[in-house]
Scaffold this active site. Structure first.
Site, PDB file in Angstrom:
ATOM      1  N   TYR A 117     -11.429  41.017  34.788  1.00  0.00           N
ATOM      2  CA  TYR A 117     -10.640  40.631  35.963  1.00  0.00           C
ATOM      3  C   TYR A 117     -11.530  40.478  37.189  1.00  0.00           C
ATOM      4  CZ  TYR A 117      -7.201  40.945  39.745  1.00  0.00           C
ATOM      5  OH  TYR A 117      -6.450  40.700  40.868  1.00  0.00           O
ATOM      6  N   LYS A 148       3.845  26.494  36.760  1.00  0.00           N
ATOM      7  CA  LYS A 148       4.447  26.294  35.445  1.00  0.00           C
ATOM      8  C   LYS A 148       5.869  26.813  35.367  1.00  0.00           C
ATOM      9  CE  LYS A 148       2.087  27.237  31.813  1.00  0.00           C
ATOM     10  NZ  LYS A 148       1.340  28.043  30.821  1.00  0.00           N
ATOM     11  N   GLY A 160       2.368  34.057  47.446  1.00  0.00           N
ATOM     12  CA  GLY A 160       2.354  32.603  47.586  1.00  0.00           C
ATOM     13  C   GLY A 160       3.622  32.080  48.225  1.00  0.00           C
TER      14      GLY A 160
END
Length: 292
Positions: free
Chosen positions: A184, A58, A39
């Site tokens: 997952y 976060k 990212g």
């Protein structure tokens, strides 16, 4: 592992991508996650063009085992030449995501690109996986992708070249992809199903919706701390290969490239980049892995 992409000799999903001569100068990206790894690499590549990058995550305070926060990421984005907005938020929370969209529009005047980057990983088998971890992966991966995309649509439709890019794999129903890490796989496929559905739903609006996935393992915190440790990281490619592929996708005409499951090295080949040695090792799972 990634599911089979296509038969040998057939066109890849990247067929038709081309060098456009465009960059991301002045464009606004809103990304979930992004304080480290793939990212952050995507954010920095956009920043090199002079893009505006809003990161919602976060990671407000340093983690004892993981590098980077949204604040250090913002500093790197500015140093690379972009404008940055660090938003402390949780992609699982409706009000938090809505606020992130509002803050991004207020700061930069709109949204041109949404990058669904945030993802949780736990490769445990069904018997040993806690339902808390199951819920976490579903909430961040599948629901978070749906939510951020959904709440950004109004702003995206006002852009002249809107894109949603999700870091998720091609879908295969081969049982092999489910048997090793069912929870997952379900969570990541939820992200991929969002790509399929939104691409169809938004095609008349001209919003491109695509998924991007690496052909090899990438040297990220997940590889180092969850999957294979330093040994695997040492033979994995760097996050910049995914970032350069993302840049190539996001500079395409949105009405021409949508609904695709794109692989980093195929994208780069389509735009004329064939020497991948700058990105490091091939990794032991080249074109055969399902781990981000």
């Amino acid at each position: 592992m990634i599911p089979p992409l296509y038969t040998p000799g057939a066109p890849t999903p990247a067929e038709g991508l081309r060098p456009t001569g465009r960059d991301l100068s002045g464009r606004t990206l809103l990304m979930s996650g992004g304080s480290r790894g793939i990212g952050l690499a995507i954010a920095l590549r956009a920043a090199q063009d002079g893009a505006n990058v809003a990161i919602m995550a976060k990671t407000d305070q340093p983690h004892p085992a993981l590098p980077g926060t949204i604040h250090t990421a913002a500093e790197e984005i500015r140093a690379a030449g972009g404008r940055a907005l660090a938003i402390v938020g949780d992609v699982r929370d409706d009000e938090s995501v809505a606020a992130a969209v509002e803050q991004t529009v207020a700061e930069f005047g709109g949204i041109d690109v949404v990058v669904n980057n945030a993802s949780a990983i736990d490769l445990s088998g069904t018997e040993s996986l806690s339902m808390k971890k199951y819920d976490l992966m579903q909430d961040i991966n599948a629901r978070g992708t749906f939510l951020l995309s959904k709440l950004s649509l109004g702003a995206l439709k006002a852009s002249d070249n809107p894109h949603i890019l999700t870091l998720s794999p091609p879908i295969s129903l081969d049982p092999a992809w489910f048997g090793g890490s069912l929870a997952y796989t379900m969570a990541k496929y939820g992200m991929s199903m969002t790509t399929i559905g939104l691409a169809e739903e938004l095609k008349d609006a001209g919003v491109a919706v695509n998924s991007l996935w690496p052909a090899t393992t990438i040297d990220t915190a997940a590889v180092r701390n969850v999957i294979g440790g330093e040994k695997l990281a040492a033979v994995s490619r760097t996050p910049e290969i995914v970032a350069d592929a993302a840049h190539a996708i996001l500079t395409q005409e949105s009405r021409e490239v949508t609904g695709r499951f794109l692989i980093d090295e195929d994208v780069l080949a389509a735009v004329g980049v064939t020497d991948l040695s700058v990105y490091g090792g091939e990794g032991p799972f080249a074109r055969d892995h399902f781990l981000d």
